[in-house]
Design an enzyme around this catalytic site. Structure first.
Site, PDB file in Angstrom:
ATOM      1  N   HIS A 182       5.144   2.606  -2.251  1.00 47.37           N
ATOM      2  CA  HIS A 182       4.113   2.696  -1.204  1.00 47.37           C
ATOM      3  C   HIS A 182       3.021   1.635  -1.369  1.00 47.37           C
ATOM      4  O   HIS A 182       2.224   1.442  -0.456  1.00 47.37           O
ATOM      5  CB  HIS A 182       3.445   4.072  -1.199  1.00 47.37           C
TER       6      HIS A 182
HETATM    7  C1  X5A Z   1       6.206   7.825  -4.622  1.00 49.89           C
HETATM    8  C2  X5A Z   1       6.016   9.050  -3.761  1.00 49.89           C
HETATM    9  C3  X5A Z   1       4.580  10.320  -2.319  1.00 49.89           C
HETATM   10  C4  X5A Z   1       3.201  10.323  -1.758  1.00 49.89           C
HETATM   11  C5  X5A Z   1       2.934  11.581  -0.964  1.00 49.89           C
HETATM   12  C6  X5A Z   1       1.504  11.660  -0.549  1.00 49.89           C
HETATM   13  N1  X5A Z   1       4.838   9.176  -3.157  1.00 49.89           N
HETATM   14  N2  X5A Z   1       1.221  12.875   0.170  1.00 49.89           N
HETATM   15  O1  X5A Z   1       6.909   9.875  -3.693  1.00 49.89           O
HETATM   16 ZN    ZN Z   2       8.620   9.875  -2.568  1.00 52.38          ZN
END
Ligand code: X5A
Ligand code: ZN
Length: 412
Positions: A182
């Site tokens: 992300h």
């Molecule tokens: C790497 C990953 C998830 C973020 C979720 C935020 N991130 N609500 O799985």
């Molecule tokens: Zn994830």
């Protein structure tokens, strides 16, 4: 005729050898062909394969100090996986690849200077300032050790990718946190700071002259950062299977939709497979692999495959709400091993049920080590899966000849 006659050496036990000439056998005697005895050849040495693993306990230092509530991206995720590898007897069969801190120079292949500085400076902040930083961004927490953990996580993935690309090991698993997919060019997001896989892919291209990289992202979430990092790059395929829910599932951006296919010279090099609802199962994932992922991967013919291997699509995950079993993760790993002469790196992303992520990661590592994946039931994709795959093929068939229809009967 005795066994010693023609070249004076003792005949070796009978073996059938294809020589292009018809072999002549007399009873149990050695093969005689074209005037020469053929004795048993020296055994062909099987090229030994090695599996690397990255783990460094300092990646546990990044922890949530601000909320009372338990945060799912917890330090125990990686220790739980590592303990499971050990208990199964897999750890001793793997080669430990040391993590090291990523350098600014490497991070800058994906992120801005400002982003590097921002992460570095968090280690000097007060508790109150750290809490403020977390609140300023989308779904992150920060402590004084976050920068160290994030640099090790990224550097660990780079080191494993380089070891695989050089052939020091055949394949491997990077048991790292914080995750990366992300992370945007200029900001942390969704528990991620540096985009580990994206930085590693760029390092392979820059430092080891790797030309084509296939990134498969099976984390339940769309890897917005990775998609953007390679959106116009014709030499990196980014293929993601994720829960979409019509852009209502995190990160909640329409760019995770199937119509985003890459830009410029890279059309078709971004492939989004967006599930319209939770509850997707093994059959849905295997169907996506059979119909889209593997055909495109073969046609692209990468030099190395890197998996953004989150396990939040696993059965039991509190966030993903899908039902992928360890066996299916093993099968997906097995299929990917058939690409790029076996050069395959799995890098941990998300996954929040400790048992689910540990058992899923173990199933993958067993396949990396050469075991067969466990038996799967019959492939019965859901209606929503078949419809999603149909839509993906419809847009991607413009760019991939493997997806073009070859026979249409207008009378049917
Ligand atoms: C790497 C990953 C998830 C973020 C979720 C935020 N991130 N609500 O799985
Ligand atoms: Zn994830």
């Amino acid at each position: 005729m005795e066994d010693m006659e023609i070249d004076g050496t003792e005949a070796q036990p009978y073996v059938l050898i294809e020589t292009g000439n018809l072999p002549i056998t007399v009873g149990n005697r050695p093969i005689y062909t074209n005037g020469r005895y053929i004795s048993k050849p020296a055994p062909i040495p099987l090229k030994s394969t090695k599996t690397g693993v990255v783990y460094d306990r300092r990646m546990r230092y990044h922890a949530n100090i601000h909320e009372e509530e338990h945060h799912p991206e917890d330090p125990s995720r990686i220790s739980s996986i590592q303990t499971t590898f050990k208990a199964a007897g897999c750890l001793e069969k793997m080669v430990l690849i040391n993590a090291r801190e990523v350098t600014k120079d490497e991070v800058r292949l994906v992120h801005t200077d400002e982003h590097w500085d921002f992460v570095a400076k968090t280690s000097a902040l007060s508790e109150a300032q750290l809490g403020k930083v977390a609140d300023d961004y989308n779904s992150i927490y920060v402590n004084k050790e976050t920068a160290l953990s994030a640099r090790l996580s990224c550097g660990g993935v780079i080191e494993l990718c380089k070891a695989v690309a050089r052939g020091d090991v055949t394949n491997g698993f990077a048991n790292v946190r914080p995750p990366g997919h992300h992370a945007e060019i200029n900001e942390p997001m969704g528990f991620c700071f540096f985009n580990n896989v994206a930085v590693a892919a760029q390092c392979l291209k820059r430092d080891l002259k790797i030309e084509k990289v296939f990134i498969l992202d099976w984390d339940i979430h769309h890897g917005n950062g990775t998609q953007k990092a390679f959106y116009n790059d014709p030499n990196v395929v980014y293929c993601s299977i994720h829960r979409y829910d019509n852009a209502n599932f995190y990160p909640g951006d329409p760019q995770a939709g199937h119509t985003y296919v890459g830009g410029g010279q890279a059309k078709g090099k971004t492939i989004n497979i967006p599930w319209p609802r939770p509850g997707m199962r093994d059959s849905d994932y295997i169907y996506a692999f059979n119909k889209v992922v593997m055909p495109i991967a073969y046609e692209f013919d990468p030099d190395i495959v890197i998996v953004s291997a989150g396990f939040d699509a696993a059965e039991g995950d509190p966030i993903g709400e899908n039902h992928v079993t360890p066996s299916a993760f093993g099968h997906m790993t097995h299929m990917l091993k058939s690409l790029a002469a076996g050069k395959l790196v799995l890098a941990l992303e998300g996954g929040y049920n400790l048992d689910s992520i540990s058992n899923s990661a173990l199933a993958c590592v067993k396949v990396l080590l050469g075991e067969h994946p466990a038996k799967l039931g019959p492939i019965k994709p859901s209606q929503e899966c078949v419809e999603t795959i149909y839509q993906v093929i419809r847009v991607q068939s413009r760019y991939w000849s493997c997806l073009k229809p070859v026979y249409i009967d207008s009378t049917e």
